[in-house]
Design a protein around this motif. Structure first.
Motif, PDB file in Angstrom:
ATOM      1  N   SER A 156       0.822  -1.208   0.000  1.00  0.00           N
ATOM      2  CA  SER A 156       0.000   0.000   0.000  1.00  0.00           C
ATOM      3  C   SER A 156       0.852   1.253   0.000  1.00  0.00           C
ATOM      4  N   ARG A 157       0.192   2.350  -0.107  1.00  0.00           N
ATOM      5  CA  ARG A 157       0.861   3.634  -0.192  1.00  0.00           C
ATOM      6  C   ARG A 157       0.636   4.414   1.096  1.00  0.00           C
ATOM      7  N   ASP A 158       1.501   5.384   1.341  1.00  0.00           N
ATOM      8  CA  ASP A 158       1.414   6.208   2.542  1.00  0.00           C
ATOM      9  C   ASP A 158       0.040   6.886   2.591  1.00  0.00           C
ATOM     10  N   PRO A 159      -0.631   6.844   3.746  1.00  0.00           N
ATOM     11  CA  PRO A 159      -1.983   7.427   3.820  1.00  0.00           C
ATOM     12  C   PRO A 159      -2.012   8.907   3.457  1.00  0.00           C
ATOM     13  N   GLN A 160      -0.932   9.643   3.685  1.00  0.00           N
ATOM     14  CA  GLN A 160      -0.929  11.080   3.372  1.00  0.00           C
ATOM     15  C   GLN A 160      -0.419  11.365   1.961  1.00  0.00           C
ATOM     16  N   THR A 161       0.731  10.813   1.630  1.00  0.00           N
ATOM     17  CA  THR A 161       1.372  11.200   0.368  1.00  0.00           C
ATOM     18  C   THR A 161       0.984  10.319  -0.802  1.00  0.00           C
ATOM     19  N   ASN A 162       0.401   9.151  -0.511  1.00  0.00           N
ATOM     20  CA  ASN A 162       0.106   8.143  -1.540  1.00  0.00           C
ATOM     21  C   ASN A 162       1.385   7.631  -2.219  1.00  0.00           C
ATOM     22  N   LEU A 163       2.507   7.791  -1.541  1.00  0.00           N
ATOM     23  CA  LEU A 163       3.771   7.285  -2.089  1.00  0.00           C
ATOM     24  C   LEU A 163       4.113   5.958  -1.427  1.00  0.00           C
ATOM     25  N   LYS A 164       4.848   5.133  -2.167  1.00  0.00           N
ATOM     26  CA  LYS A 164       5.385   3.898  -1.574  1.00  0.00           C
ATOM     27  C   LYS A 164       6.490   4.291  -0.597  1.00  0.00           C
ATOM     28  N   ASP A 165       6.666   3.517   0.455  1.00  0.00           N
ATOM     29  CA  ASP A 165       7.644   3.919   1.462  1.00  0.00           C
ATOM     30  C   ASP A 165       8.516   2.723   1.855  1.00  0.00           C
ATOM     31  N   VAL A 166       9.765   2.765   1.411  1.00  0.00           N
ATOM     32  CA  VAL A 166      10.679   1.661   1.678  1.00  0.00           C
ATOM     33  C   VAL A 166      10.943   1.503   3.181  1.00  0.00           C
ATOM     34  N   ASN A 167      10.834   2.607   3.941  1.00  0.00           N
ATOM     35  CA  ASN A 167      11.081   2.538   5.395  1.00  0.00           C
ATOM     36  C   ASN A 167       9.983   1.733   6.092  1.00  0.00           C
ATOM     37  N   VAL A 168       8.755   1.943   5.637  1.00  0.00           N
ATOM     38  CA  VAL A 168       7.625   1.205   6.203  1.00  0.00           C
ATOM     39  C   VAL A 168       7.743  -0.282   5.845  1.00  0.00           C
ATOM     40  N   TYR A 169       8.149  -0.528   4.605  1.00  0.00           N
ATOM     41  CA  TYR A 169       8.352  -1.899   4.119  1.00  0.00           C
ATOM     42  C   TYR A 169       9.266  -2.656   5.090  1.00  0.00           C
ATOM     43  N   TRP A 170      10.419  -2.052   5.421  1.00  0.00           N
ATOM     44  CA  TRP A 170      11.391  -2.729   6.274  1.00  0.00           C
ATOM     45  C   TRP A 170      10.996  -2.670   7.749  1.00  0.00           C
ATOM     46  N   ASP A 171      10.280  -1.626   8.143  1.00  0.00           N
ATOM     47  CA  ASP A 171       9.853  -1.529   9.546  1.00  0.00           C
ATOM     48  C   ASP A 171       9.046  -2.770   9.921  1.00  0.00           C
ATOM     49  N   PHE A 172       8.096  -3.138   9.043  1.00  0.00           N
ATOM     50  CA  PHE A 172       7.263  -4.313   9.335  1.00  0.00           C
ATOM     51  C   PHE A 172       8.123  -5.574   9.436  1.00  0.00           C
ATOM     52  N   LEU A 173       9.045  -5.735   8.476  1.00  0.00           N
ATOM     53  CA  LEU A 173       9.841  -6.967   8.448  1.00  0.00           C
ATOM     54  C   LEU A 173      10.751  -7.053   9.682  1.00  0.00           C
ATOM     55  N   CYS A 174      11.324  -5.901  10.089  1.00  0.00           N
ATOM     56  CA  CYS A 174      12.187  -5.906  11.277  1.00  0.00           C
ATOM     57  C   CYS A 174      11.382  -6.200  12.544  1.00  0.00           C
ATOM     58  N   ASP A 453      20.676  -2.747  -3.190  1.00  0.00           N
ATOM     59  CA  ASP A 453      20.043  -1.855  -4.160  1.00  0.00           C
ATOM     60  C   ASP A 453      18.696  -1.359  -3.642  1.00  0.00           C
ATOM     61  N   ASN A 454      18.013  -2.203  -2.866  1.00  0.00           N
ATOM     62  CA  ASN A 454      16.742  -1.792  -2.284  1.00  0.00           C
ATOM     63  C   ASN A 454      16.979  -0.915  -1.048  1.00  0.00           C
ATOM     64  N   LEU A 455      17.891  -1.369  -0.202  1.00  0.00           N
ATOM     65  CA  LEU A 455      18.115  -0.682   1.084  1.00  0.00           C
ATOM     66  C   LEU A 455      18.733   0.710   0.930  1.00  0.00           C
ATOM     67  N   LYS A 456      19.350   0.956  -0.221  1.00  0.00           N
ATOM     68  CA  LYS A 456      20.029   2.250  -0.382  1.00  0.00           C
ATOM     69  C   LYS A 456      19.032   3.413  -0.287  1.00  0.00           C
ATOM     70  N   SER A 457      17.757   3.139  -0.547  1.00  0.00           N
ATOM     71  CA  SER A 457      16.765   4.223  -0.472  1.00  0.00           C
ATOM     72  C   SER A 457      16.177   4.372   0.931  1.00  0.00           C
TER      73      SER A 457
END
Ligand code: HEM
Length: 492
Positions: A156-174, A453-457
């Protein structure tokens, strides 16, 4: 099964009520410069239908491609399962398969790094069974309640910006470190299969097969590609996103059109309940594989795809798979993720396709008789005519009153508890074993490149948490991921 043939045999264009329209390009207006007229049924009929053309896209696995084919029994498994379609060497069952990516929206690229869905609908003589499989033998979560969180963070996308967020992606996995085994799978090159034809399929979950004596085995299903595994490199997958975002759908369609029919050999792994109690891991833990050395693969069938859909919407978009759809002899296990899935799929179909979604030809069983499910939106099957809509004693319905022959095979005791399966240090052995496989088979560098390559962002604090996530598996992986990431994302 398709409405396509019928459309070709109608020579004249008509409105939806069958009234001929000589010029579909014309609309009726009041004089040359006047407004349109409400009596222009062709215009209104056309626009009103157009306005309703889209149905909700799948909440997960929105991008996909499908094909028809058959399953054939190649080896006797009657000692394991009494399901009719799995008994009788040479017996064929027609099927429909849909491949998909998980996190992308309906228009996203087939080459995204992501698990791949491999859903199969088998039209057996005893009803439809769906094998709603995936291309990895494991998954990110092992608790059903987490699926919405997984999808919200990975898709899903950020509720405010509608952008994908790599930080959220990894936050869940961590936060859910038991995911690390599947993270390693997805960030190997298997996370970007070259085509849908070049990947395996797995039930990933444990199911139960019951034999004619009422004994059950826990099973996992493996579909091994006869085309061989082929993957894209990280750079190839990025390039395809721009060059041909539909490459896997195109490959599937063209190979079937050319008579090059893809196939998979089907295997089953089995475990008795006594073996399950002694296993080092829970058979209900979706983040674990069953080692082949202890639980060998046993071949039982072949799956072949040999016919393209005639109409994408009718056959692929409207296909409604569900792990709850099963046939006598095959049952779900108590895996908590599978248990949640048993509810979720048919529920989303009622929302996406309406309450009578099983009347849509692609979902329709060869024979169904459910006269107690009546009426509702989109009911098109004759609605069982004058048959009673309850189990009437005045109607000679052929009820099968015989008890199931497997009623006591699992006994559950206990109270309702709040279940959360937290990760412990015992959870990382299989991830470490996968790292050793990467090292032995030359996949280590690709894995490190793909992940860096993914984590660099990601933000540096998130990167640090991901390094620690891998540190739970081994300090060697933690160091390797840190080094690879800092190389492409140097700190000031
Ligand atoms: C609690 C966990 C899960 C839930 C609640 C869930 C739910 C869903 C939902 C709602 C869809 C969309 C269905 C549609 O609109 O037609 C979907 C699609 C799908 N899911 Fe899951 N899912 C879960 C886990 C899994 C797992 C573990 C696998 C594989 C082992 C899997 C395989 C698939 C596949 C292959 C599709 C695409 C089906 C198609 O092609 O139409 N899911 N899932």
């Amino acid at each position: 099964m398709s409405t396509g043939d019928k459309a070709y045999s109608v020579p004249l264009y008509t409105t939806s009520n069958g009234c001929p329209v000589r010029n579909p390009n014309a609309m009726i207006k009041m004089g040359k410069f006047g407004p349109a007229l409400l009596q222009d049924h062709h215009l209104i009929d056309l626009l009103a239908h157009f306005d309703r053309e889209r149905i909700p896209e799948r909440v997960a696995h929105a991008k996909g491609s499908g094909a028809h084919g058959y399953f054939e029994v190649t080896d006797d498994v009657s000692d394991l399962v009494y399901a009719d379609f799995l008994n009788g060497i040479g017996k064929r069952t027609p099927l429909f398969t849909r491949f998909s990516t998980v996190g992308g929206e309906k228009g996203t690229a087939d080459s995204e790094r992501d698990p791949r869905g491999f859903a199969i609908k088998l039209y057996t003589q005893e009803g439809v069974i769906d094998w709603v499989n995936i291309n990895s033998p494991i998954f990110f979560i092992r608790n059903g309640v987490q699926f919405p969180f997984l999808v919200h963070t990975q898709k899903s996308r950020d509720p405010q910006t509608n952008l994908k967020d790599v930080n959220v992606y990894w936050d869940f996995l961590c936060n859910n470190p038991e995911s690390v085994h599947n993270v390693m799978f997805v960030f190997s090159d298997r996370g970007t299969p070259a085509t849908y034809r070049n990947m395996h399929g797995y039930s990933a979950h444990t199911y139960k097969w019951i034999n004619k004596d009422g004994e059950f085995h826990y099973v996992q299903i493996h579909l091994k590609t006869d085309q061989g595994i082929k993957n894209l490199s990280n750079d190839q997958s990025h390039a395809l996103k721009a060059d041909n975002p539909d490459h896997a759908g195109q490959d599937l369609h063209e190979s079937i059109d050319n008579g090059d029919f893809p196939s998979w050999t089907c295997y089953v792994q089995t475990m008795t309940s006594e073996q399950a109690e002694k296993a080092k891991f829970s058979v209900f833990d979706l983040t674990k594989i069953w080692p082949h050395s202890e639980y060998p693969l046993r071949r039982f069938g072949k799956l072949v795809l040999n016919r393209n859909p005639l109409n994408y919407f009718a056959e692929v978009e409207q296909a409604a798979f569900s792990p709850a759809n099963t046939v006598p002899g095959i049952e779900p296990s108590a895996d908590p993720v599978l248990q949640a899935r048993l509810f979720s799929y048919n529920d989303t179909h009622r929302h996406r396709l309406g309450p009578n979604f099983n009347q849509i030809p692609i979902n329709c069983p060869l024979q169904a008789h459910s006269p107690f499910q009546r009426d509702g939106q989109g009911c098109v099957n004759g609605n069982y005519g004058s048959e009673p809509n309850y189990p009437s004693s005045y109607h000679p319905l052929n009820y099968r009153l015989d008890a199931s022959n497997n009623e006591a095979h699992e006994k559950w005791v206990g109270e309702a508890t709040s279940f959360q399966w937290a990760a412990t240090s015992n959870d990382y052995d299989q991830a470490l074993a996968l790292w050793e496989v990467f090292k032995k088979t030359g996949q280590k560098d690709a894995f490190l490149y793909n992940i860096s390559d993914n984590l660099k962002s990601a933000r540096t604090d998130v990167q640090d948490r991901v390094f620690k996530l891998f540190g739970k598996v081994s300090s060697e992986i933690e160091e390797a991921v840190r080094k690879a990431t800092l190389k492409v994302s140097p700190r000031k």
